[in-house]
Design an enzyme around this catalytic site. Structure first.
Site, PDB file in Angstrom:
ATOM      1  N   THR A 119      -4.522  -4.494  -3.975  1.00 31.38           N
ATOM      2  CA  THR A 119      -4.065  -3.627  -2.895  1.00 31.38           C
ATOM      3  C   THR A 119      -3.301  -2.452  -3.484  1.00 31.38           C
ATOM      4  O   THR A 119      -2.449  -2.630  -4.365  1.00 31.38           O
ATOM      5  CB  THR A 119      -3.193  -4.310  -1.820  1.00 31.38           C
ATOM      6  N   ASP A 158      -1.143  -0.973  -2.024  1.00 30.88           N
ATOM      7  CA  ASP A 158       0.240  -1.034  -1.528  1.00 30.88           C
ATOM      8  C   ASP A 158       1.203  -1.612  -2.566  1.00 30.88           C
ATOM      9  O   ASP A 158       2.416  -1.447  -2.448  1.00 30.88           O
ATOM     10  CB  ASP A 158       0.308  -1.889  -0.257  1.00 30.88           C
ATOM     11  N   LYS A 177       8.705  28.931   1.548  1.00 34.24           N
ATOM     12  CA  LYS A 177       8.842  29.048   2.998  1.00 34.24           C
ATOM     13  C   LYS A 177       8.549  27.757   3.758  1.00 34.24           C
ATOM     14  O   LYS A 177       8.795  27.682   4.945  1.00 34.24           O
ATOM     15  CB  LYS A 177       7.977  30.188   3.519  1.00 34.24           C
ATOM     16  N   MET A 197       0.616   6.299   1.903  1.00 33.92           N
ATOM     17  CA  MET A 197       0.251   4.960   2.365  1.00 33.92           C
ATOM     18  C   MET A 197       1.147   3.871   1.804  1.00 33.92           C
ATOM     19  O   MET A 197       1.861   4.073   0.823  1.00 33.92           O
ATOM     20  CB  MET A 197      -1.192   4.650   1.993  1.00 33.92           C
ATOM     21  N   ARG A 204       1.406  -0.025   3.900  1.00 35.70           N
ATOM     22  CA  ARG A 204       1.568  -0.456   5.282  1.00 35.70           C
ATOM     23  C   ARG A 204       3.012  -0.831   5.622  1.00 35.70           C
ATOM     24  O   ARG A 204       3.543  -0.419   6.632  1.00 35.70           O
ATOM     25  CB  ARG A 204       0.643  -1.630   5.593  1.00 35.70           C
ATOM     26  N   GLU A 219       4.446   5.399   4.691  1.00 36.42           N
ATOM     27  CA  GLU A 219       3.717   5.113   5.940  1.00 36.42           C
ATOM     28  C   GLU A 219       4.423   4.045   6.789  1.00 36.42           C
ATOM     29  O   GLU A 219       4.488   4.149   8.001  1.00 36.42           O
ATOM     30  CB  GLU A 219       2.320   4.620   5.531  1.00 36.42           C
ATOM     31  N   TYR A 263      -6.132   7.529   2.205  1.00 32.05           N
ATOM     32  CA  TYR A 263      -7.541   7.216   1.974  1.00 32.05           C
ATOM     33  C   TYR A 263      -8.069   7.933   0.729  1.00 32.05           C
ATOM     34  O   TYR A 263      -8.914   7.400   0.010  1.00 32.05           O
ATOM     35  CB  TYR A 263      -8.360   7.580   3.216  1.00 32.05           C
ATOM     36  N   ARG A 312      -6.915   6.025  -2.308  1.00 33.82           N
ATOM     37  CA  ARG A 312      -7.587   4.730  -2.335  1.00 33.82           C
ATOM     38  C   ARG A 312      -8.982   4.865  -2.914  1.00 33.82           C
ATOM     39  O   ARG A 312      -9.530   3.923  -3.472  1.00 33.82           O
ATOM     40  CB  ARG A 312      -7.734   4.247  -0.884  1.00 33.82           C
TER      41      ARG A 312
HETATM   42  P1  FBP Z   1      -5.085  -3.643   1.894  1.00 34.56           P
HETATM   43  O1  FBP Z   1      -3.768  -4.325   2.094  1.00 34.56           O
HETATM   44  O2  FBP Z   1      -6.207  -4.311   2.545  1.00 34.56           O
HETATM   45  O3  FBP Z   1      -5.346  -3.378   0.443  1.00 34.56           O
HETATM   46  O4  FBP Z   1      -5.016  -2.190   2.563  1.00 34.56           O
HETATM   47  C1  FBP Z   1      -3.901  -1.403   2.402  1.00 34.56           C
HETATM   48  C2  FBP Z   1      -4.029  -0.121   3.165  1.00 34.56           C
HETATM   49  O5  FBP Z   1      -4.633   0.869   2.383  1.00 34.56           O
HETATM   50  C3  FBP Z   1      -2.656   0.321   3.662  1.00 34.56           C
HETATM   51  O6  FBP Z   1      -1.990   1.100   2.733  1.00 34.56           O
HETATM   52  C4  FBP Z   1      -2.995   1.013   4.953  1.00 34.56           C
HETATM   53  O7  FBP Z   1      -1.951   0.901   5.877  1.00 34.56           O
HETATM   54  C5  FBP Z   1      -4.175   0.256   5.456  1.00 34.56           C
HETATM   55  O8  FBP Z   1      -4.812  -0.282   4.335  1.00 34.56           O
HETATM   56  C6  FBP Z   1      -5.143   1.117   6.211  1.00 34.56           C
HETATM   57  O9  FBP Z   1      -6.085   0.310   6.815  1.00 34.56           O
HETATM   58  P2  FBP Z   1      -7.502   0.805   7.323  1.00 34.56           P
HETATM   59  O10 FBP Z   1      -8.367   0.938   6.111  1.00 34.56           O
HETATM   60  O11 FBP Z   1      -7.966  -0.287   8.190  1.00 34.56           O
HETATM   61  O12 FBP Z   1      -7.313   2.105   8.016  1.00 34.56           O
END
Ligand code: FBP
Length: 700
Positions: free
Chosen positions: A226, A228, A271, A279, A281, A360, A567, A570
């Site tokens: 992850t 995260d 400015k 990200m 969660r 986030e 995203y 990621r």
């Molecule tokens: P995982 O825990 O599945 O690795 O995902 C983490 C994450 O990228 C978070 O940082 C983010 O809040 C969430 O997935 C976003 O989810 P989705 O892909 O469903 O929009």
């Protein structure tokens, strides 16, 4: 009528430079795909064994013991070389196997290398062994949608980001029916082992599948994925077993590069305040790493905000014998004040620009929001259970949902025993903007997690900041510091005496530093009043243009640009650290399988040290589980790790806050990590968080 191609087009399209320029694969990518990550020392041997590491221990949850009896007593296992294995062990190690692998949850850079490592190890042990990739995440297991992986397919994705080889999904295998279908799939494919590459929830799922498939002799192994960074495993004695999930480093580096570019832009154009949501969660690990990599002016760390104590409130009740519990934890109001304080101080230093990083999941750590999330989880969960239906289907639009909440509030007024949603909750909830109400009421993901990525957290925070800055402006507190030389030049050019007007215009004219306009001057009207009172302007005389210019320059406009980094990072190609880490995780998975392990998570110990000290291990998943509120009920899940406020990484960021805020005239203290590079060293070695957390801060 179809037009005929211009003459010579065919020849142009066949030109080697055109072919090279329009190919999907460029030389950098080719180099990346051909890179062979080094293997941990233990993998130099054709066979490995597992040594139980008895020194590690866990505090086991009673519910985990009850639900996972077959795997709860698993031990940490350290991979060791087996230089001269006995023939029966060797035969078993090298037997022909079928292994299935699935990606679960959000993509994380490095996933393809887990597959590559596993594929290589499986084939080296026995060229007849087969590896299947389940398509579209756990749905692929339930519905038996799989593809057999070939060397060509695996080679096409080596060292590349994303999960596009087999894709991913967020389905949770959480019912008897889905478990039965999964077992059937494994039987049909004659799988010996199933590998689940996922986050905390997916590894939880892996543990339950390991338990369910134990009787079938199908091994289940998890892999800590992850971005995260919230899978960090320690035993009950605090010893680190897995310092970081894979994908974190690459995502953090990608975010950091983008944020660092904004630091450069912001300090050039002077400015904008760039508000960057990153990200993560719940935990703020990514924001912490971005702070370390970029030295952005303000970085919020959710865990730190939750720890906030309003000392002034405690002071007020001191001696009364009472405790003001509202003094503990951060409220949205406090949060906007913390950010505004930084903005106002930088403006006073002549810097009405900057970069703020907001995790986030920050709202999860704000008192009133946390209460709303928990209450709404319970309400939605109870509704679904009582009515055996889906809250979101029954109340598709916001107004319907709000009306349902109003009904609950009425019920609470009629019946005191009903307390889940009362009039006060309803009033408070109605005070927040509709887009945020919608966000809080949004459907939870399949694991019951609140979907922070769908909430415009930055908009919520920014709205509050703007409101409070307006108040600070009205109070005359939010002012832009002016260069003394500029002020003198401007007045002298207009034939006005800077020393005559200075003490009337500025609160610090006789001190050093940038000039700050007096608090009382907050408009042209008040400017005129002050000048008239001081006898520097006749009642009906026009305001001299030079004085107006000084006033206007001192009046900051709060202009913002909002960004979301998630995203994009990621999907980044992995850093060299993540390439090597994940490839070795894949090799580790195979060793665990070949040694008969199940219910274990593949990991690498000592990630924070040099590569030659990395140690592949297996960590038992079941003892890491605890009960957590999900969809309004307590659920057994793998514990997430949040930022530890005692760890060196956070302590360093905290200590550098003032420096990085740079609320003093002169240059900012930004750091430029640069983009992810495949060649070269340092930035790509490992996350700074890991380097710092490996330091023992105790004096010798
Ligand atoms: P995982 O825990 O599945 O690795 O995902 C983490 C994450 O990228 C978070 O940082 C983010 O809040 C969430 O997935 C976003 O989810 P989705 O892909 O469903 O929009």
């Amino acid at each position: 009528m179809p037009q005929s191609p211009p003459p010579g087009l065919e020849t142009l399209l066949q030109h080697p430079d055109v072919l090279e320029a329009t190919a999907n694969i460029n030389p950098e990518l080719r180099e990346r795909m051909q890179y062979a990550p080094p293997r941990c020392e233990v993998f130099a041997f054709a066979c490995t064994t597992l040594r139980p590491a008895e020194e590690y221990y866990f505090e086991v949850d009673a519910e985990a013991r009850r639900r996972l009896p077959r795997i709860i007593d698993n031990k940490v296992q350290v991979l060791a070389a087996a230089p001269s294995p006995d023939p029966s062990f060797e035969a078993c190690y090298h037997k022909k196997r079928n292994v299935g692998i699935v990606f679960s949850g959000g993509p994380a850079p490095g996933g393809h290398n887990v597959i590559a490592g596993l594929f290589d190890a499986v084939r080296e042990a026995n060229p007849e062994s087969r590896v299947f990739g389940f398509l579209m995440g756990p749905d692929g297991i339930v519905e038996n949608e799989a593809v057999e992986l070939s060397a060509e397919l695996v080679d096409a994705y080596r060292n590349l980001g994303g999960f596009s080889m087999i894709r991913t999904g967020r389905t949770k295998i959480d019912s008897q029916e889905k478990v039965a279908l999964s077992r059937e799939t494994c039987r049909q494919l004659r799988l010996d082992a199933l590998v689940v590459v996922g986050g905390d929830d997916s590894n939880t799922n892996a543990a339950f599948l390991a338990e369910a498939m134990h009787a079938d002799g199908i091994q289940v192994i998890g892999v800590p994925k992850t971005i995260d960074g919230d899978i960090q495993v320690r035993d009950a004695g605090g010893r680190s077993l897995c310092a970081m999930s894979f994908g974190f480093h690459s995502a953090a580096r990608s975010f950091a590069n983008a944020v660092s570019n904004l630091c450069t832009d912001s300090s050039s154009d002077v400015k904008y305040w760039h508000i960057c949501k990153v990200m993560g969660r719940v935990a703020s690990h990514l924001a912490l790493e971005v702070a370390l990599q970029t030295h952005a002016n303000i970085t919020l760390i959710g865990e730190d905000l939750a720890d906030y104590v309003d000392r002034s409130r405690l002071e007020k009740v001191r001696g009364s014998g009472e405790t003001d519990y509202t003094a503990y934890g951060m409220t949205l109001r406090h949060l906007s004040r913390v950010i505004c304080d930084g903005i106002v101080r930088r403006a006073a230093a002549g810097k009405n620009y900057g970069v703020a990083v907001i995790p986030e999941g920050v709202l999860e750590f704000i008192n009133e929001i946390q209460v709303f999330i928990i209450k709404l989880n319970t309400i939605i969960g109870d509704y679904n259970t009582t009515h055996d239906t889906d809250f979101h289907l029954d109340f598709p639009v916001l107004e319907d949902k709000l009306e349902y909440l109003r009904r609950l509030a009425r019920r609470a007024r009629e019946n005191e025993a009903f307390s889940v949603w009362n009039t006060r909750d309803d009033d408070l909830f109605n005070d927040i903007p509709a887009f945020f109400q919608e966000g809080l009421l949004m459907e939870r993901d399949s694991h019951g997690n609140f979907q922070f990525s769908q909430v415009d957290t930055e908009k919520v925070v920014l709205g509050l900041v703007k409101d409070y800055l307006k108040i600070l402006k009205e109070k005359g507190v939010y002012k832009l510091g002016l260069e003394r030389s500029w002020y003198r030049k401007t007045l002298q050019r207009a034939g006005l005496d800077p020393d005559g007007y200075g003490p009337v215009l500025f609160r610090n004219f006789d001190d050093d530093g940038l000039l700050l306009v007096r608090e009382a001057i907050i408009s042209q009207k008040t400017l005129r009043q002050e000048l008239t009172r001081a006898g520097l302007l006749a009642e009906d005389a026009p305001l001299p243009a030079a004085l107006l210019k000084v006033y206007e320059k001192s009046d900051p406009k709060f202009k913002t640009q909002v960004h979301f980094y998630g995203y994009d990072g990621r999907g980044n190609d992995p850093t060299r650290f993540d390439c090597i880490y994940t490839y070795n995780l894949g090799l580790t998975v195979f060793s665990l399988i070949a040694n008969g392990a199940t219910g274990q998570m593949a990991a690498i110990r000592n990630l924070e040290l040099d590569f030659n000290r990395w140690e592949p291990i297996g960590i038992p998943i079941a003892p890491l589980m605890h009960l957590e509120e999900r969809k309004g009920r307590l659920t057994l899940v793998l514990e997430k790790s949040v930022v530890d406020l005692q760890n060196p990484a956070f302590l360093v960021v905290k200590a550098c806050r003032e420096k990085w805020l740079a609320a003093t005239p002169g240059p900012d203290n930004y750091r430029r990590p640069g983009p992810i590079r495949f060649a070269g060293k340092s930035e790509e070695n490992r996350p700074i968080t890991l380097v710092l957390n490996a330091i023992d801060p105790r004096p010798d």
